[in-house]
Design a protein around this motif. Structure first.
Motif, mmCIF file in Angstrom:
data_model
loop_
_atom_site.group_PDB
_atom_site.id
_atom_site.type_symbol
_atom_site.label_atom_id
_atom_site.label_comp_id
_atom_site.label_asym_id
_atom_site.label_seq_id
_atom_site.Cartn_x
_atom_site.Cartn_y
_atom_site.Cartn_z
ATOM 1 N N ARG A 22 0.871 -1.172 0.000
ATOM 2 C CA ARG A 22 0.000 0.000 0.000
ATOM 3 C C ARG A 22 0.910 1.224 0.000
ATOM 4 O O ARG A 22 2.127 1.106 0.087
ATOM 5 C CB ARG A 22 -0.916 -0.004 1.220
ATOM 6 C CG ARG A 22 -0.177 0.097 2.532
ATOM 7 C CD ARG A 22 -1.118 0.002 3.693
ATOM 8 N NE ARG A 22 -0.349 -0.068 4.938
ATOM 9 C CZ ARG A 22 -0.837 -0.547 6.045
ATOM 10 N NH1 ARG A 22 -2.069 -0.978 6.106
ATOM 11 N NH2 ARG A 22 -0.097 -0.576 7.129
ATOM 12 N N ALA A 45 2.260 0.499 -6.559
ATOM 13 C CA ALA A 45 2.440 1.397 -5.416
ATOM 14 C C ALA A 45 3.586 2.373 -5.655
ATOM 15 O O ALA A 45 3.485 3.553 -5.309
ATOM 16 C CB ALA A 45 2.688 0.589 -4.148
ATOM 17 N N PRO A 63 6.106 3.079 -1.191
ATOM 18 C CA PRO A 63 5.431 1.781 -1.095
ATOM 19 C C PRO A 63 5.707 1.162 0.274
ATOM 20 O O PRO A 63 6.839 1.187 0.759
ATOM 21 C CB PRO A 63 6.081 0.942 -2.191
ATOM 22 C CG PRO A 63 6.814 1.881 -3.056
ATOM 23 C CD PRO A 63 7.125 3.083 -2.229
#
Length: 72
Positions: A22, A45, A63
């Motif tokens: 994420r 990401a 990331p």
């Protein structure tokens, strides 16, 4: 009650197709930090983090590997 921490991806390799990442962010001037909840691959990401960094120069985007807690 304690739990066991587990990674959603491989913490040693950062390949573009690896899932379980994420986008995390930190404020450059303040003490704020956070992350977005959307799960994506490392390549996605990384690309989105660079786009967000260009749009918001007051924050750092990166990331971030998702860590989950599994109950015993």
């Amino acid at each position: 009650m304690s739990g066991v921490l587990s990674f959603k991806g491989d913490p040693l390799w950062k390949r573009a197709a690896d899932p379980g990442y994420r986008i995390g962010w930190r404020s450059k001037a303040g003490f704020e930090k956070g992350h977005f909840d959307e799960e994506m691959t490392y390549g996605e990401a990384e690309q989105k983090a660079s786009e967000l960094a260009a749009a918001e120069p007051s924050k750092t985007f990166f990331p971030e590997l998702i860590i989950i807690e599994k109950g015993r």
